[in-house]
Design a protein around this motif. Structure first.
Motif, PDB file in Angstrom:
ATOM      1  N   PHE A 179       1.817 -13.970  -2.636  1.00  0.00           N
ATOM      2  CA  PHE A 179       0.835 -12.910  -2.823  1.00  0.00           C
ATOM      3  C   PHE A 179      -0.232 -12.992  -1.727  1.00  0.00           C
ATOM      4  O   PHE A 179      -0.596 -14.080  -1.293  1.00  0.00           O
ATOM      5  CB  PHE A 179       0.115 -13.063  -4.168  1.00  0.00           C
ATOM      6  N   TYR A 221      -4.235 -11.676  -1.128  1.00  0.00           N
ATOM      7  CA  TYR A 221      -5.435 -11.112  -1.732  1.00  0.00           C
ATOM      8  C   TYR A 221      -6.526 -11.020  -0.662  1.00  0.00           C
ATOM      9  O   TYR A 221      -6.565 -11.802   0.284  1.00  0.00           O
ATOM     10  CB  TYR A 221      -5.963 -11.989  -2.875  1.00  0.00           C
ATOM     11  N   GLN A 260     -10.734 -11.044  -0.309  1.00  0.00           N
ATOM     12  CA  GLN A 260     -11.941 -11.375  -1.056  1.00  0.00           C
ATOM     13  C   GLN A 260     -13.169 -11.101  -0.200  1.00  0.00           C
ATOM     14  O   GLN A 260     -13.423 -11.790   0.787  1.00  0.00           O
ATOM     15  CB  GLN A 260     -11.927 -12.832  -1.514  1.00  0.00           C
ATOM     16  N   GLY A 264     -14.670 -10.941  -6.494  1.00  0.00           N
ATOM     17  CA  GLY A 264     -13.404 -11.566  -6.850  1.00  0.00           C
ATOM     18  C   GLY A 264     -12.299 -11.133  -5.901  1.00  0.00           C
ATOM     19  O   GLY A 264     -12.406 -10.095  -5.242  1.00  0.00           O
ATOM     20  N   PRO A 265     -11.237 -11.921  -5.809  1.00  0.00           N
ATOM     21  CA  PRO A 265     -10.105 -11.534  -4.958  1.00  0.00           C
ATOM     22  C   PRO A 265      -9.488 -10.222  -5.435  1.00  0.00           C
ATOM     23  O   PRO A 265      -9.383  -9.984  -6.636  1.00  0.00           O
ATOM     24  CB  PRO A 265      -9.122 -12.693  -5.127  1.00  0.00           C
ATOM     25  N   PHE A 288      -6.050  -7.773  -5.082  1.00  0.00           N
ATOM     26  CA  PHE A 288      -4.625  -7.800  -4.757  1.00  0.00           C
ATOM     27  C   PHE A 288      -4.313  -6.896  -3.566  1.00  0.00           C
ATOM     28  O   PHE A 288      -4.781  -5.754  -3.491  1.00  0.00           O
ATOM     29  CB  PHE A 288      -3.830  -7.342  -5.976  1.00  0.00           C
ATOM     30  N   TYR A 347       2.674  -8.257  -2.660  1.00  0.00           N
ATOM     31  CA  TYR A 347       3.429  -9.294  -3.368  1.00  0.00           C
ATOM     32  C   TYR A 347       4.877  -9.301  -2.874  1.00  0.00           C
ATOM     33  O   TYR A 347       5.503  -8.244  -2.714  1.00  0.00           O
ATOM     34  CB  TYR A 347       3.360  -8.988  -4.864  1.00  0.00           C
ATOM     35  N   LEU A 397      -6.754 -14.380   1.260  1.00  0.00           N
ATOM     36  CA  LEU A 397      -6.172 -15.483   0.499  1.00  0.00           C
ATOM     37  C   LEU A 397      -4.685 -15.258   0.300  1.00  0.00           C
ATOM     38  O   LEU A 397      -4.257 -14.149  -0.015  1.00  0.00           O
ATOM     39  CB  LEU A 397      -6.841 -15.591  -0.869  1.00  0.00           C
ATOM     40  N   GLY A 434       7.796 -15.666 -11.170  1.00  0.00           N
ATOM     41  CA  GLY A 434       6.824 -14.608 -11.442  1.00  0.00           C
ATOM     42  C   GLY A 434       6.091 -14.823 -12.741  1.00  0.00           C
ATOM     43  O   GLY A 434       5.269 -14.007 -13.133  1.00  0.00           O
ATOM     44  N   ASP A 435       6.345 -15.935 -13.384  1.00  0.00           N
ATOM     45  CA  ASP A 435       5.751 -16.175 -14.699  1.00  0.00           C
ATOM     46  C   ASP A 435       5.016 -17.510 -14.731  1.00  0.00           C
ATOM     47  O   ASP A 435       5.075 -18.236 -15.709  1.00  0.00           O
ATOM     48  CB  ASP A 435       6.852 -16.145 -15.768  1.00  0.00           C
ATOM     49  N   PRO A 443       1.320 -19.639 -13.002  1.00  0.00           N
ATOM     50  CA  PRO A 443       0.043 -19.401 -12.325  1.00  0.00           C
ATOM     51  C   PRO A 443       0.149 -19.499 -10.807  1.00  0.00           C
ATOM     52  O   PRO A 443       1.021 -20.163 -10.260  1.00  0.00           O
ATOM     53  CB  PRO A 443      -0.857 -20.500 -12.880  1.00  0.00           C
ATOM     54  N   LEU A 444      -0.765 -18.809 -10.154  1.00  0.00           N
ATOM     55  CA  LEU A 444      -0.796 -18.784  -8.703  1.00  0.00           C
ATOM     56  C   LEU A 444      -1.470 -20.034  -8.145  1.00  0.00           C
ATOM     57  O   LEU A 444      -2.457 -20.512  -8.685  1.00  0.00           O
ATOM     58  CB  LEU A 444      -1.562 -17.550  -8.222  1.00  0.00           C
ATOM     59  N   PHE A 501      -3.374 -21.066  -4.799  1.00  0.00           N
ATOM     60  CA  PHE A 501      -4.002 -20.422  -3.654  1.00  0.00           C
ATOM     61  C   PHE A 501      -4.199 -21.378  -2.489  1.00  0.00           C
ATOM     62  O   PHE A 501      -4.461 -22.575  -2.680  1.00  0.00           O
ATOM     63  CB  PHE A 501      -5.379 -19.863  -4.035  1.00  0.00           C
ATOM     64  N   GLY A 502      -4.124 -20.809  -1.275  1.00  0.00           N
ATOM     65  CA  GLY A 502      -4.586 -21.518  -0.093  1.00  0.00           C
ATOM     66  C   GLY A 502      -6.097 -21.362   0.032  1.00  0.00           C
ATOM     67  O   GLY A 502      -6.731 -20.702  -0.798  1.00  0.00           O
ATOM     68  N   ASN A 503      -6.665 -21.972   1.065  1.00  0.00           N
ATOM     69  CA  ASN A 503      -8.110 -21.908   1.250  1.00  0.00           C
ATOM     70  C   ASN A 503      -8.560 -20.670   2.021  1.00  0.00           C
ATOM     71  O   ASN A 503      -9.749 -20.473   2.244  1.00  0.00           O
ATOM     72  CB  ASN A 503      -8.620 -23.166   1.938  1.00  0.00           C
TER      73      ASN A 503
END
Lengths: 113, 111
Positions: free
Chosen positions: A33, A35, A37, A42-43, A45, A48, A91, A98-99, A101-102, A104-106
């Protein structure tokens, strides 16, 4: 590495330049994904992928934004003819399915001057 | 607190006290609710999630409560520590494929 890796960490571009942001997801993660920010927000979308297929790009703000994941692993987010409003942290996140939690990178902080 | 533009709602708590961070979500069809913690200069970090068929879930020092009637989600942190200082985001989605993040709450722990 153990986590999602993004490069560069910081990018300064002059208005009108093209930029390419790289994401290395966690090895074996199917879903990826992007995102955006903005400062203090908040991030949001952008797009995907599941493996190499881009399943949803509804969040890309304009046709200047393009993402690819040709071999189902590394992904690149490209922004053409950058504008000041593109300044944000970008991000990348991945998940094993797909089910789940994500992770994230920094992020890459893009500043357009 | 209220949020306008760049100003996040801020919660200040004394070290050792419990923290409660609240979130109102918008989509009654959302099935997944997730809390993320974001420290300065880093990406969001998963804390805990809950599905719509539950109203409470506990983790290590954290509890998430879901009230579907009023579309409200809360994160409780027990014995808050300085390392808990960060921005906390709730996120909702009909699946994990495309979660929508809320505006965030800044938690500041006073030593």
């Amino acid at each position: 590495g153990a986590g999602v890796s993004q490069s560069p960490r910081y990018k300064v571009a002059k208005r009108g330049q093209d930029v390419a942001l790289r994401c290395d997801p966690i090895s074996g993660h199917v879903s990826l994904f992007w995102y955006q920010q903005a400062l203090g927000q908040g991030p949001e979308f952008l797009t995907y992928f599941q493996n190499e297929a881009q399943l949803d790009k509804s969040g890309l703000p304009s046709d200047r934004f393009f993402a690819e994941r040709p071999e189902g692993s590394v992904s690149t987010l490209k922004i053409q003819r950058t504008q000041q409003e593109d300044s944000a942290v970008y991000l990348c996140a991945s998940s094993s399915t797909g089910d789940s939690p994500l992770h994230f990178g920094n992020g890459t902080r893009l500043t357009v001057t | 607190g209220e949020s306008v533009g760049l100003h996040l709602p801020t919660l200040s708590v004394q070290e050792g006290d419990n923290s409660i961070i609240n979130c109102a979500y918008s989509n009654s069809a959302s099935d997944y609710f997730i809390w993320y913690k974001q420290e300065s200069g880093k990406g969001p970090q998963f804390i805990i999630d809950i599905r719509s068929n539950m109203d409470k879930r506990q983790g290590q020092r954290v509890t998430v409560l879901l009230n579907k009637t009023v579309k409200h989600l809360s994160l409780q942190i027990a014995a808050t520590q300085p390392g808990d200082s960060a921005v906390y985001f709730c996120a909702e989605g009909t699946s994990y494929d495309k979660v929508i993040f809320g505006p965030g709450t800044s938690l500041s722990v006073i030593p």
